[in-house]
Scaffold this active site. Structure first.
Site, PDB file in Angstrom:
ATOM      1  N   ASP A 408      -0.509  -3.518   3.601  1.00  0.00           N
ATOM      2  CA  ASP A 408      -1.053  -4.014   2.355  1.00  0.00           C
ATOM      3  C   ASP A 408      -2.373  -4.742   2.667  1.00  0.00           C
ATOM      4  O   ASP A 408      -2.450  -5.494   3.649  1.00  0.00           O
ATOM      5  CB  ASP A 408      -0.041  -5.001   1.752  1.00  0.00           C
ATOM      6  N   GLU A 437      -4.511  -0.236   3.194  1.00  0.00           N
ATOM      7  CA  GLU A 437      -5.553  -0.352   2.178  1.00  0.00           C
ATOM      8  C   GLU A 437      -6.797  -0.956   2.824  1.00  0.00           C
ATOM      9  O   GLU A 437      -6.837  -2.158   3.096  1.00  0.00           O
ATOM     10  CB  GLU A 437      -5.087  -1.279   1.058  1.00  0.00           C
TER      11      GLU A 437
END
Ligand code: CA
Length: 717
Positions: A408, A437
């Site tokens: 994340d 990400e």
């Protein structure tokens, strides 16, 4: 006159900034530390900055203030010292942290160079609501700020915390390295980890036989979403055990949950947070409230609300392992979604309670950075935070036999941390996925060291969510009504072509990519964040009939599954999942977030189409090229096709496929188009009506492609 900041940069150096140095007399600066004055030996100034060299070292266990003329007083911040070479050479500890248990004794070890005292608190209960006076055992400080104690008893079944005194405050903290927890994660647990292995766990192996990460098809789920609907047919709803049953069916007798994933044919299931997340988000005692779980509380133990008995610290570990075992037995791999970039809050974080000021990133003035948008960013550039992240990922890999990690907000982390993780995972000698990400966010590390898409060439074998394909296929996630190629937006042909080649760099002058390898491109159009693909299409193409929307939906998934790179599917997208237009459903109720298995029956046509494309991809290596060189050599676009169409030919890179050439056509027009075919005889095998890969018709010279459609054809020569 004002002192703007004072930062400790070495044990005897303080860097200060003032508004106007000409108003200050250097002889009037003093440093107060531990109620004692440390004399300033000399000062070197540069504009309105100055370095104070002290005659003695600062004691970092005490606060430190800069005083001027007994009138101005400012607290010195230690933040920059903590990332300095001087600090690391004295305090960086490369050994094991946490507890080492055996039936005769347990050794406890926690790192805090700034603590003035640490006690081990032993409890019989894991629940803080039960009144109990713990046994308090004094720990002693050894080299490098390590506090230890050995208890010569069998502590299996006891719970523990650390009572840490730092800067005149006493905090009770859970060991960040705790592998087992009491209910709601407010106490660590000492357990015999052997008891957490299910039967035949030693025979559990990763089914993962990827030759390249592009062989993977990732499917993103939440434990809760895929099992909790009354129509799931799952017995243990909302639990790890709900995903151990490979025979579950819906009322329409269609496979659900694990059974469904096997039917769809994906290779890797990415599981949304399953480490312990905040009890404020979901109360493990009564998990009525819903939360995705992107608010970490304890990193090294599973979430209790997914266990059938969150009070028993062994239960959540055993049941998660049982889930892993069920997946592996059925040939599915598991990628864990990890959220090391921020925590529930700085104040509540165990890290801060043990070593205030170290683990969270700050601006130079001492204020917390917030690139994550969640109130804090962890400081992966600080060596003990970096070590924690690396240790944690490797622990999950080893203990739970996991097959990959999704980071994340990976862009909060630095590339050195990510490359160290890659290196550690490679030592397992099996293909373990690592991707995340890579958005660029505002945080206090230099751009060139952020783990972001722009730096992907510095992080080989680490993948990135590809927002080029995401937004050009179906429109921006930031603008509600903005459509993409499949929604009828014009002028996106080059972006789609770039997506087809996995956004690799150097394919041609016109197609400028960002990745050095297709293994770095995670191709998706929807995930847990933002609107589901179906909801997005319903916003952008609101007035259209359902059939047309379904065609657009299929074309979007078709592009993802026929592009180079690693395809990623949001669970339920294969039967038009809706969250009723709720974009950010992180704490919405179950009825928004859950997978509605009735929709599988309702949109069976979309499901069968998706399944067919997953199969297509798995059987034909041309969809899974392994390098940029292969892509440059084997993909040719057909020029001069009508507007809003893309046509390309893939040569078999393996030399082993009967399908020597594969042609793929996307038509995003509302009317049919005629596309010229290269020489040879072509078998049309997939279009929007397909539910399996069979020859629909033979074509030569050209083919008429239906409105909003994808065609896949092959030639044996
Ligand atoms: Ca929890």
């Amino acid at each position: 006159m004002n002192i703007i900041q004072a930062a400790v940069i070495d044990f005897n150096k303080i860097k200060i900034t003032v508004d106007n140095f000409s108003e200050f007399m250097t002889s009037k600066f003093q440093i107060m530390n531990n109620d004692e004055i440390i004399p300033v030996e000399r000062i070197s100034t540069n504009d309105n900055m100055a370095i104070l060299i002290l005659s003695n070292e600062i004691n970092i266990k005490k606060e430190c203030s800069l005083i001027y003329d007994n009138t101005l007083n400012i607290k010195c911040n230690y933040y920059r010292l903590f990332s300095s070479e001087a600090f690391n050479s004295r305090y960086f500890y490369d050994g094991k942290l946490g507890i080492e248990y055996n039936v005769h004794k347990t050794k406890f070890k926690v790192w805090s160079p700034v603590a003035s005292s640490v006690n081990l608190l032993l409890y019989k209960n894991g629940d803080v609501a039960v009144t109990e006076t713990p046994t308090k055992i004094h720990m002693s400080e050894e080299e490098k700020g390590i506090w230890t104690v050995i208890v010569n008893e069998n502590l299996d079944g006891f719970f523990y915390t650390y009572e840490v005194e730092a800067y005149n405050k006493i905090n009770e903290a859970v060991d960040p390295y705790a592998k087992a927890l009491g209910v709601n994660g407010l106490r660590g647990a000492v357990i015999n980890m052997n008891d957490t292995d299910p039967k035949d766990w030693d025979k559990d192996f990763s089914p993962n036989n990827l030759e390249s990460f592009t062989d993977a098809v990732i499917y993103e789920i939440s434990i809760r979403d895929v099992t909790i609907n009354p129509n799931s047919g799952v017995i243990n709803k909302g639990k790890f055990l709900g995903l151990t049953d490979e025979h579950t069916l819906s009322v329409n007798n269609l496979p659900t949950a694990l059974n469904h994933m096997l039917e769809l044919g994906v290779t890797h299931v990415q599981i949304m947070p399953m480490f312990d997340f905040s009890y404020n988000s979901v109360d493990e005692k009564n998990p009525i409230k819903y939360n995705w779980g992107y608010d970490p509380q304890n990193y090294n133990a599973p979430e209790g609300s997914y266990a059938t008995n969150p009070y028993d610290p062994k239960c959540r570990i055993l049941e998660l392992k049982q889930m892993v075992q069920a997946f592996h037995k059925n040939g599915l791999s598991i990628n864990m979604d990890v959220v090391y970039n921020h925590m529930i809050s700085v104040g509540e974080s165990n890290f801060s309670k043990i070593f205030p000021g170290y683990y969270f990133r700050r601006w130079n003035d001492g204020a917390l950075t917030n690139g994550s948008g969640c109130g804090n960013d962890t400081a992966s550039e600080n060596k003990m935070m970096r070590k924690f992240i690396v240790d944690s990922v490797l622990y999950w890999t080893k203990e739970y036999h996991l097959d990959g990690f999704r980071f994340d907000l990976m862009g909060i982390h630095d590339i050195d941390t990510m490359n160290l993780i890659r290196k550690g995972l490679d030592e397992f000698n099996r293909p373990i996925m690592l991707y995340g990400e890579g958005w660029e966010l505002t945080t206090n590390i230099p751009k060139e060291s952020k783990a972001i898409i722009a730096n992907s060439s510095k992080t080989p074998k680490i993948g990135y969510f590809n927002d080029i394909i995401r937004d050009s296929v179906k429109g921006s996630v930031f603008y509600f009504k903005d459509g993409g190629f499949v929604n009828g937006k014009q002028g996106l042909e080059d972006k789609i072509k770039l997506s087809v080649i996995g956004c690799i760099d150097g394919y041609s002058e016109a197609l400028k990519g960002v990745f050095t390898s297709p293994e770095q491109s995670v191709n998706y159009v929807s995930c847990h964040d933002n609107n589901t693909l179906w909801d997005k299409i319903n916003h952008t193409n609101e007035s259209e009939n359902e059939q047309l929307k379904m065609d657009r939906h299929k074309l979007a998934l078709g592009i993802v599954l026929t592009s180079q790179g690693i395809p990623f599917l949001h669970s339920g997208c294969e039967f038009c999942r809706t969250k009723n237009g709720v974009e950010d459903s992180y704490n919405s109720r179950d009825s928004i977030n859950w997978i509605d298995w009735d929709r599988k029956y309702q949109y069976l046509d979309v499901f069968n189409f998706t399944k067919c494309l997953v199969e297509l991809r798995k059987y034909h290596p041309a969809f899974r090229m392994t390098s940029s060189q292969e892509i440059k050599k084997n993909i040719m676009f057909i020029n001069n096709t009508p507007k809003n169409t893309i046509a390309f030919v893939l040569n078999d890179p393996s030399g082993k496929d009967n399908w020597k050439r594969i042609m793929v056509i996307y038509n995003a027009n509302n009317s049919s188009v005629n596309i010229p075919l290269p020489d040879g005889t072509w078998n049309l095998v997939v279009n929007k009506h397909s539910s399996n890969i069979n020859t629909i018709k033979i074509a030569e010279h050209n083919i008429n492609v239906d409105n909003i459609d994808i065609n896949v054809l092959y030639s044996e020569a």
